[in-house]
Enzyme design. Structure first.
Site, PDB file in Angstrom:
ATOM      1  N   HIS A  90       0.845  -1.191   0.000  1.00 44.34           N
ATOM      2  CA  HIS A  90       0.000   0.000   0.000  1.00 44.34           C
ATOM      3  C   HIS A  90       0.878   1.237   0.000  1.00 44.34           C
ATOM      4  CE1 HIS A  90      -3.956   1.825   0.481  1.00 44.34           C
ATOM      5  NE2 HIS A  90      -3.338   2.771   1.188  1.00 44.34           N
ATOM      6  N   ASP A 169     -13.649   3.215   7.496  1.00 41.72           N
ATOM      7  CA  ASP A 169     -12.566   3.942   6.826  1.00 41.72           C
ATOM      8  C   ASP A 169     -13.047   4.483   5.487  1.00 41.72           C
ATOM      9  OD1 ASP A 169      -9.873   4.858   6.129  1.00 41.72           O
ATOM     10  OD2 ASP A 169     -10.048   3.290   4.619  1.00 41.72           O
ATOM     11  N   ARG A 176     -12.517  12.994   4.676  1.00 42.97           N
ATOM     12  CA  ARG A 176     -11.189  13.630   4.797  1.00 42.97           C
ATOM     13  C   ARG A 176     -10.745  14.217   3.463  1.00 42.97           C
ATOM     14  NH1 ARG A 176      -7.703   9.099   6.159  1.00 42.97           N
ATOM     15  NH2 ARG A 176      -6.004  10.607   6.153  1.00 42.97           N
ATOM     16  N   SER A 191      -6.286   4.553   8.756  1.00 46.23           N
ATOM     17  CA  SER A 191      -6.994   4.360   7.492  1.00 46.23           C
ATOM     18  C   SER A 191      -6.382   3.193   6.720  1.00 46.23           C
ATOM     19  CB  SER A 191      -6.892   5.655   6.667  1.00 46.23           C
ATOM     20  OG  SER A 191      -7.246   5.423   5.336  1.00 46.23           O
ATOM     21  N   LYS A 195      -8.049  -1.227   6.742  1.00 46.57           N
ATOM     22  CA  LYS A 195      -8.502  -2.017   5.588  1.00 46.57           C
ATOM     23  C   LYS A 195      -7.547  -3.165   5.279  1.00 46.57           C
ATOM     24  CE  LYS A 195      -7.272   1.813   2.522  1.00 46.57           C
ATOM     25  NZ  LYS A 195      -7.742   3.097   3.014  1.00 46.57           N
TER      26      LYS A 195
HETATM   27  N1  URA Z   1      -4.035   6.043   1.820  1.00 51.29           N
HETATM   28  C1  URA Z   1      -5.049   5.592   2.602  1.00 51.29           C
HETATM   29  O1  URA Z   1      -5.548   4.482   2.418  1.00 51.29           O
HETATM   30  N2  URA Z   1      -5.471   6.350   3.594  1.00 51.29           N
HETATM   31  C2  URA Z   1      -4.942   7.567   3.858  1.00 51.29           C
HETATM   32  O2  URA Z   1      -5.375   8.202   4.791  1.00 51.29           O
HETATM   33  C3  URA Z   1      -3.907   8.052   3.038  1.00 51.29           C
HETATM   34  C4  URA Z   1      -3.461   7.252   2.015  1.00 51.29           C
END
Ligand code: URA
Length: 443
Positions: A90, A169, A176, A191, A195
């Site tokens: 990620h 989230d 956000r 966040s 996930k």
């Molecule tokens: N990627 C995400 O999944 N969440 C964030 O808050 C920032 C980048």
């Protein structure tokens, strides 16, 4: 004082507590997230809470509580039935960051299961889901059962937070995005990890971006975010490591959904921009090592190189695209993806060397062309964006093209051109492009 089941959640009090810089208990954080999911906490209250966290921060314990409460807001997938190691990657978000689209099939082609759950564009950054949806028919909204089945059959699925995975989230992320509350270490940590912890992985590799086009502008902040992610992830029982990578220029030469998808598919054909390939291989090597498929970086890179060279990665992407309803012929022939019809080329006003390609300005320019959303409910223009013709260190003569802008709405081009012109700097001295890879954080 602990809250009993039928006690009301005093949301204004909780927001004020955080606004004033006080620590919240695990129970308070959980009741806020539960209330957000069942309607007791409204979107405007959650946005105010996010702003309070943005200014006041959260302790490690609060961040852990927020992460686990958001993970538990939906289903936690059990992939225990799959014997192969399950590893995801990620990114904390950058400009022109299309790495996931080439990385996932290459790593899956090396025998690792890649359950990849990605996001939409956030702030000035693009989102992998929006990029994948530039492929006609491609569906990212698989149910948890379809996700599991595809992982078993294909070894990789590229999905969004549909179904029931960390829905808190998903909703908070959308708020956000439009309330200026993205750049917060505890909010980004919770966040990303909520996930990732819900998708059934054994290990996670994070690409923590630093620089003008990243949410973390300084190396110090980015290191703090990387450590926060690695610590919270490990506490939740996963093997987590992070690469710190430079985001002072867009990755590759494109910004925008179809444009970036084309470029990522080119990597599967053995070409594509050098920096995109380098990042993909560095992250892929980290994933293969986390999976136990390779012992050393050199061995991992060899495996990844073979998967591209012998076409297995390309075939894996065709399988993924086909399984998710997309047109697999696009993988063979990426130029089939449609780009927006209104175009404008920005040219060098004088001779010089390219000394700056500002990713933040270009991210906003692409957003304004239609590649991202200005309001949560907006649709993106898949063919909109910017193709750069130069990168830092290149020589440009007066009149030569520096960038081409694409939009489906002609009226949007003018503002994009102004931003793009201010994003591209020419000078007398030749600078070397920066290395993408800065450091690895493994503890
Ligand atoms: N990627 C995400 O999944 N969440 C964030 O808050 C920032 C980048």
């Amino acid at each position: 004082m602990s809250r009993k089941k039928n006690d009301p959640i005093l949301v204004p009090e909780l927001i004020a507590k955080k606004r004033d810089g006080n620590a919240m208990s695990e129970g308070e954080i959980r009741s806020l997230i539960d209330g957000f999911m069942d309607g007791a906490v409204t979107d405007y209250q959650m946005s105010a809470f996010a702003m309070a966290v943005f200014f006041q921060g959260m302790s490690f314990d609060e961040t852990v509580a927020m992460t686990l409460a958001m993970r538990d807001s939906g289903q936690v997938v059990d992939l225990g039935g799959l014997s192969a190691p399950k590893v995801d990657k990620h990114s904390t978000g950058g400009v022109g960051d299309n790495v996931s689209i080439c990385l996932a099939p290459i790593v899956a082609a090396c025998g690792v299961v890649v359950p990849m759950m990605s996001g939409r564009g956030l702030g000035h950054t693009g989102g992998t889901l929006d990029k994948l949806e530039a492929i006609p028919g491609f569906r990212v909204d698989l149910s948890v059962a379809q996700f599991r089945q595809q992982l078993r059959k294909v070894g990789c699925a590229l999905i969004g937070q549909t179904g029931d995975l960390a829905p808190a989230d998903k909703r908070l992320y959308a708020l956000r995005d439009v309330t200026g509350t993205v750049e917060s270490i505890p909010l980004i940590t919770s966040s990303i990890l909520s996930k990732k912890l819900a998708e059934g992985i054994d290990a996670l590799v994070l690409d923590v971006k630093v620089g003008r086009g990243a949410f973390m502008k300084t190396e110090g902040e980015a290191r703090e975010l990387a450590r926060s992610l690695v610590r919270v992830g490990r506490l939740a029982g996963k093997r987590v490591s992070a690469l710190l990578t430079d985001m002072n220029a867009p990755i590759g030469y494109t910004i925008g959904n179809a444009l970036e998808t084309i470029e990522a598919l080119e990597v599967l054909h053995g070409s594509g921009p050098e920096d995109l390939r380098e990042l993909t291989f560095a992250l892929g090597a980290e994933m293969l090592r986390a999976a136990g498929v390779a012992k050393t970086e050199a061995q991992a890179r060899r495996l990844l190189g073979h998967a591209v060279a012998d076409g297995t990665a390309l075939r894996k992407m065709q399988e993924i695209v086909g399984a998710q309803g997309g047109d697999p012929s696009v993988v063979e022939e990426p130029s089939r993806l449609k780009l927006a019809r209104h175009r404008h080329t920005v040219r060098a006003p004088e001779d010089g060397y390219v000394t700056g390609v500002d990713p933040l300005e270009l991210g906003y320019a692409a957003l304004g062309l239609g590649a991202g959303r200005l309001r949560a409910e907006d649709a993106v223009d898949p063919g909109a964006g910017i193709r750069l013709h130069v990168r830092v260190g290149d020589r440009a003569r007066a009149g030569e093209p520096l960038a081409t802008l694409y939009s489906s709405k002609r009226a949007l081009l003018e503002a994009g051109v102004r931003r793009t012109e201010s994003a591209l700097r020419l000078g007398k001295r030749r600078l070397k492009p920066r290395n993408r890879l800065i450091d690895a954080i493994r503890r």
